[in-house]
Scaffold this active site. Structure first.
Site, short mmCIF file in Angstrom:
data_model
loop_
_atom_site.label_atom_id
_atom_site.label_comp_id
_atom_site.label_asym_id
_atom_site.label_seq_id
_atom_site.Cartn_x
_atom_site.Cartn_y
_atom_site.Cartn_z
N LYS A 62 -20.41 -20.03 -11.17
CA LYS A 62 -19.50 -19.95 -12.30
C LYS A 62 -18.10 -19.53 -11.84
CE LYS A 62 -20.30 -19.00 -16.39
NZ LYS A 62 -20.60 -18.58 -17.74
N TYR B 295 0.87 -1.18 0.00
CA TYR B 295 0.00 0.00 0.00
C TYR B 295 0.90 1.23 0.00
CZ TYR B 295 -4.41 2.38 1.02
OH TYR B 295 -5.51 3.18 0.96
#
Ligand SMILES: NC(=O)C1=CN([C@@H]2O[C@H](COP(=O)(O)OP(=O)(O)OC[C@H]3O[C@@H](n4cnc5c(N)ncnc54)[C@H](O)[C@@H]3O)[C@@H](O)[C@H]2O)C=CC1
Ligand SMILES: CC(=O)C(=O)O
Ligand SMILES: [Mg+2]
Length: 472
Positions: A163, A108
């Site tokens: 899926k 970060y």
């Protein structure tokens, strides 16, 4: 008749009922007990979970019998299928842990700023420095979900999560479900384009016809990452694979067969296109109002395109009428529209693909004695034709070679690769298509798709296993 597995949470009031009574009541009314757990034992009252295997018809009888028995209180019923969906079926995991401040300053701020700058200077490096390389967006508007129709974006989410699981488990692809609360094609195209920087590919799913055609066409034209509407092309690829092998079983050639496709929506339109590109010369597309006839005019652009093709017959009629003498029936319409007598009128050795989900065009038990080869979309019968065989492997290949598009050659190569997984000595009327868990499917499909992408100039990257002339 289908079986389901349910868990009954029961409170037993020991003044009136013991565990043995609960067992007797359940088994006498048609439930098959597969396990029992005491959740909260007590002197006066106990709570237990009893898992039972039961037919859909006996389920109500079991529940009624339990409710009526003195001393038994049904707290709730959990369906094991529902339990698998509790809390959703996927989550996001980091690829590296953040163990200390130093790690934090790299993943970060401030370290991440250098990565951002690198991507700004070289946008292609998003493929190596972000999740884009391996991430697919699964986009739906919830308008044609399985055979359930327009059930809306929230109700479509469990299918899209499923899926995403298959993408990951079968092919290591990170896929994320995005269910849009709009049916406006312009808005869908706009939103997908705007979120596309995150993704290496776009899988459209369960978007109703004819809007799905325009949405897919525009996205494929306007984006530089592969866009595939699975109900169209995943289905047509797996149907083509099944048909190639079914024809070997019945000893017929593509050029000689007469094929009836019932339900010319997303799946049916793409199947017709695929059949024509493979060399089928006699095709009868059928929808609710009967056959789509060569030379007639239609408002639906897909039907109009079909009516202009020379291989489409000039014959009108109901499904029943046009099916007489056909070699192959492919149903992607709705449950229960095909009857045993219709199959009896087909040519000898009929091939029947009844693919509507969850209820096929004809009950498999009714069709099996009449069809030489029968396939359905269901996992509880042989020959499951499901686009789950296609999308993990085709996107694995397209992502690995950073294909711009998934073109017709890549689709045909995918169909041939799936068909080729079943060897000639394995092939028989009950095994024309490999199972979804067959470990050879994804690697073969990936290889075939990458080869076709390289040959047709769609690949922007040559994967390491294809370099130095190596094809693996
Ligand atoms: N097994 C598999 O892998 C797949 C199965 N399917 C199934 O195929 C069916 C259609 O799916 P989509 O093409 O996505 O839906 P869609 O809504 O785009 O198309 C369905 C078409 O069937 C037509 N239809 C409805 N009733 C009919 C009837 N009685 N006779 C003839 N045509 C009729 C509709 O007018 C429409 O054109 C669904 O049941 C779906 O679950 C779809 C994709 C993959
Ligand atoms: C399998 C699938 O995509 C469907 O039934 O819609
Ligand atoms: Mg679908």
């Amino acid at each position: 008749m289908t079986f389901t597995s349910i868990i009954l949470r029961l409170e037993l009031d020991h003044r009136m009922a013991a565990l043995g009574d609960a067992i007797d009541v359940i088994t006498a009314s048609g439930g098959d007990i597969t396990s029992m757990d005491m959740v909260r034992p007590g002197r006066d009252k106990s709570v237990c979970d009893i898992t039972i295997h039961v037919t859909d018809t006996a389920e109500t009888a079991v529940l009624d019998a339990v409710k009526l028995y003195p001393g038994l209180r049904l707290i709730h019923v959990s369906d094991r299928t529902f339990l698998m969906h509790l809390g959703g079926k996927i989550s996001i995991q980091p690829t590296v842990p953040i163990k200390n401040r130093d790690d934090l300053s790299r993943v970060y701020t401030p370290g991440v700023a250098r990565i951002c700058t690198a991507i700004r200077n070289n946008p292609d490096s998003a493929y190596t420095l972000t999740i884009k390389r391996n991430t697919v967006a699964i986009i739906t508007d919830g308008t044609a979900v399985l055979g359930l129709g327009d059930i809306g974006p929230s109700a479509a989410l469990p299918v899209m999560e499923g899926k995403a699981m298959l993408f990951k488990q079968m092919a290591g692809v990170d896929a994320f479900p995005i269910c849009l609360d709009t049916k406006d094609p312009n808005e869908i195209v706009d939103i997908v384009k705007k979120i596309s920087p995150v993704f290496g590919g776009i899988n459209l799913e369960d978007i109703g016809a004819p809007r799905c055609f325009e949405i897919e066409r525009r996205l494929a034209e306007e984006l530089d990452i592969p866009v595939l509407h699975d109900d169209q092309h995943g289905t047509s690829i797996v149907v083509a694979a099944g048909l190639l092998n079914a024809l070997k079983v019945v000893g017929k050639r593509l050029e000689d067969i007469r094929v009836v496709v019932n339900g010319i929506g997303a799946a049916g339109g793409s199947i017709c296109r695929m059949l024509l590109s493979m060399g089928v010369r006699r095709l009868v597309p059928v929808d609710r109002d009967g056959a789509i006839v060569h030379g007639d005019r239609y408002a639906n652009p897909m039907w109009q395109w079909l009516a202009e093709q020379p291989q489409v017959e000039r014959k009108s009629g109901t499904l029943r009428e046009v099916l007489a003498g056909a070699d192959v029936f492919i149903g992607v319409s709705r449950g229960g529209v095909l009857h045993a007598d219709d199959i009896r009128q087909m040519s000898p050795d009929p091939v029947v693909f009844a693919l509507a989900n969850p209820v096929p065009e004809i009950e498999p038990a009714e069709a099996r004695p009449l069809a030489r080869v029968l396939a359905t979309g269901r996992s509880d019968y042989p020959n499951q034709i499901n686009n789950a065989l296609v999308f993990p492997g085709i996107f694995r290949g397209a992502l690995d070679c950073r294909a711009r598009r998934i073109n017709d050659r890549m689709k045909l190569a995918a169909a041939q690769a799936i068909a080729g997984v079943v060897s000639d000595h394995e092939l028989n009327r009950d095994y024309i298509i490999p199972g979804v868990f067959n470990e050879r499917v994804v690697p073969r499909l990936r290889r075939a798709v990458i080869e076709a992408a390289i040959e047709t100039g769609e690949a922007r990257r040559i994967p390491p296993d294809f370099r130095n002339g190596s094809t693996g």
